[in-house]
Design an enzyme around this catalytic site. Structure first.
Site, short mmCIF file in Angstrom:
data_model
loop_
_atom_site.label_atom_id
_atom_site.label_comp_id
_atom_site.label_asym_id
_atom_site.label_seq_id
_atom_site.Cartn_x
_atom_site.Cartn_y
_atom_site.Cartn_z
N ASP A 178 0.87 -1.18 0.00
CA ASP A 178 0.00 0.00 0.00
C ASP A 178 0.91 1.23 0.00
O ASP A 178 1.41 1.62 1.05
CB ASP A 178 -0.90 -0.04 1.23
CG ASP A 178 -1.81 1.18 1.36
OD1 ASP A 178 -1.83 2.00 0.44
OD2 ASP A 178 -2.47 1.31 2.40
N GLU A 212 -1.26 10.64 0.64
CA GLU A 212 -2.59 10.01 0.66
C GLU A 212 -2.96 9.57 2.06
O GLU A 212 -4.10 9.74 2.50
CB GLU A 212 -2.62 8.82 -0.30
CG GLU A 212 -4.03 8.23 -0.53
CD GLU A 212 -4.43 7.13 0.44
OE1 GLU A 212 -5.60 6.72 0.41
OE2 GLU A 212 -3.60 6.67 1.26
N GLU A 213 -2.01 8.99 2.77
CA GLU A 213 -2.32 8.38 4.07
C GLU A 213 -2.70 9.42 5.13
O GLU A 213 -3.17 9.07 6.21
CB GLU A 213 -1.13 7.54 4.58
CG GLU A 213 -0.75 6.37 3.69
CD GLU A 213 -1.76 5.21 3.73
OE1 GLU A 213 -2.75 5.31 4.46
OE2 GLU A 213 -1.53 4.24 2.99
N ASP A 235 -5.22 1.69 -6.10
CA ASP A 235 -4.81 1.52 -4.71
C ASP A 235 -4.98 0.04 -4.37
O ASP A 235 -5.45 -0.74 -5.20
CB ASP A 235 -5.66 2.41 -3.79
CG ASP A 235 -4.90 2.86 -2.54
OD1 ASP A 235 -4.09 2.06 -2.02
OD2 ASP A 235 -5.11 4.00 -2.08
N HIS A 322 -1.88 -2.32 6.18
CA HIS A 322 -1.29 -1.46 7.21
C HIS A 322 -0.54 -2.25 8.28
O HIS A 322 -0.28 -1.72 9.35
CB HIS A 322 -2.34 -0.52 7.84
CG HIS A 322 -2.74 0.59 6.89
ND1 HIS A 322 -3.31 1.77 7.32
CD2 HIS A 322 -2.62 0.71 5.55
CE1 HIS A 322 -3.54 2.55 6.26
NE2 HIS A 322 -3.14 1.91 5.18
#
Ligand SMILES: [Zn+2]
Length: 355
Positions: A178, A212-213, A235, A322
């Site tokens: 990711d 983005e995060e 994504d 994550h």
């Protein structure tokens, strides 16, 4: 299929740390790779890398993934030389204790470990409970505050140390798939488009977006400056093919099941249909991800830039998002790259995206 020699580029993306706001290293790797497949490469003030192939073409289409990853920002060093951090992006604290990390310092990365009190010493109440982020620290083996400070300036960032490894059946595991697996897929798309550029009508704008995060900030400004008619964000998305998940809640998304196409309010219905057509014509099996509200990807912000953009979301199925061990399939990544190349090659000035 993804050529074995190409996997080394994915390894380079992953070994280049890029916590949100600190993406310079990975963007340098992206620039060096993408320039051979595009006509112009530039970097904007946020650090977004924007590379254009056939920029005068019609319609303008933006293909974007995010180059940033989760990380830790060092805020305080105690008397014993332990580092305390703020999370960059959304962590599950239960996945952190015991992780090896790299603290990125002016003289290079330093190995560290995220510490927590051993289970033996936890109260019966705390055993089996997820720790609070504030109760975790990074141990670099320093002997004092002074020792640690010499090495690690406050404001340094750290990332998990996990790198790319191979598993069974074309499966790969790493931190930060990711969204570096999507950057990799899109560079592969650009490589394939560059090979077929005589057939290309559209102007194609590849974007490696930042931040983005922490709120999709890079994609928002990149979409404004690129000003595309159509944008596809790529994504990773979670799967429902392992224990502890519910297909009734999440739908049916599997590793090795092919590209995941979202449908819903954030997705332009005509662009969705063009993606389905491109997949079906290529014989690529695909999966559907109906999203009733926001997609929680860059798609959401790109859609409402300027007078509106015809957006779509294509995802790579990924387990254990994550964590330091995200798992994806090289077959799925290859099919995302191929689907998007075929989708772009089918666009021309008569492409209609008005619903
Ligand atoms: Zn992502």
């Amino acid at each position: 299929m993804i050529d074995e020699s190409r996997v080394s580029f994915l390894e380079r993306l992953i070994s280049s740390p890029s916590p949100s706001g600190f993406e310079q290293q990975v963007q340098q790797v992206v620039r060096e790779e993408i320039k051979q497949y595009t006509d112009e490469v530039r970097t904007d003030v946020h650090g977004n890398v924007i590379a254009a192939l056939n920029p005068q073409g019609t319609p303008r289409v933006m293909l974007t993934a995010h180059g940033d990853e989760l990380g830790f920002l060092i805020r305080y060093i105690d008397e014993q030389g332990f580092l305390y951090f703020a999370p960059i992006g959304g962590f599950d604290p239960s996945t952190l204790p015991g992780n090896r990390v790299h603290v990125h310092t002016p003289s290079g990365p330093i190995l560290g470990v995220i510490g927590r009190s051993p289970v033996h010493t936890l109260s019966s109440e705390d055993r089996g409970k997820s720790p609070k982020l504030a109760d975790l620290w990074i141990d670099i083996g320093a002997t004092s505050q002074e020792d640690a400070r010499k090495l690690v300036p406050l404001g340094s960032v750290a990332t998990r140390a996990a790198l790319l490894e191979r598993m069974q059946n074309d499966t790969i595991v790493s931190r930060a798939l990711d969204d570096k697996s999507s950057i990799f897929a899109l560079v592969e798309t650009m490589r394939r488009l560059h090979e077929k550029r005589e057939a290309l009508k559209a102007g194609v704008f590849f974007v490696s977006a930042v931040q983005e995060e922490v709120g999709s900030r890079g994609a928002q400004t990149a979409a404004f400056s690129v000003d595309p008619l159509i944008a596809v964000a790529v994504d990773v998305t979670f799967t429902s093919d392992h224990p502890g998940t519910s297909k009734k809640e999440l739908g049916d998304v599997r590793l090795h099941g092919g590209p995941v196409l979202s449908i819903g309010g954030h997705i332009n219905p005509r662009v969705y249909q063009l993606l389905v057509k491109a997949a079906d014509e290529a014989g690529i099996a695909w999966q559907i991800d109906p999203q009733a509200a926001r997609t929680s990807t860059d798609t959401d912000v790109i859609q409402v830039v300027r007078g509106g953009v015809a957006t779509a979301l294509v995802s790579i199925p990924c387990r254990y998002l994550h964590t330091g061990s995200e798992i994806a399939s090289l077959k799925d990544i290859d099919e995302v790259a191929e689907l998007l190349a075929r989708f772009v090659l089918a666009l021309d000035k008569d492409t209609n995206v008005i619903p």
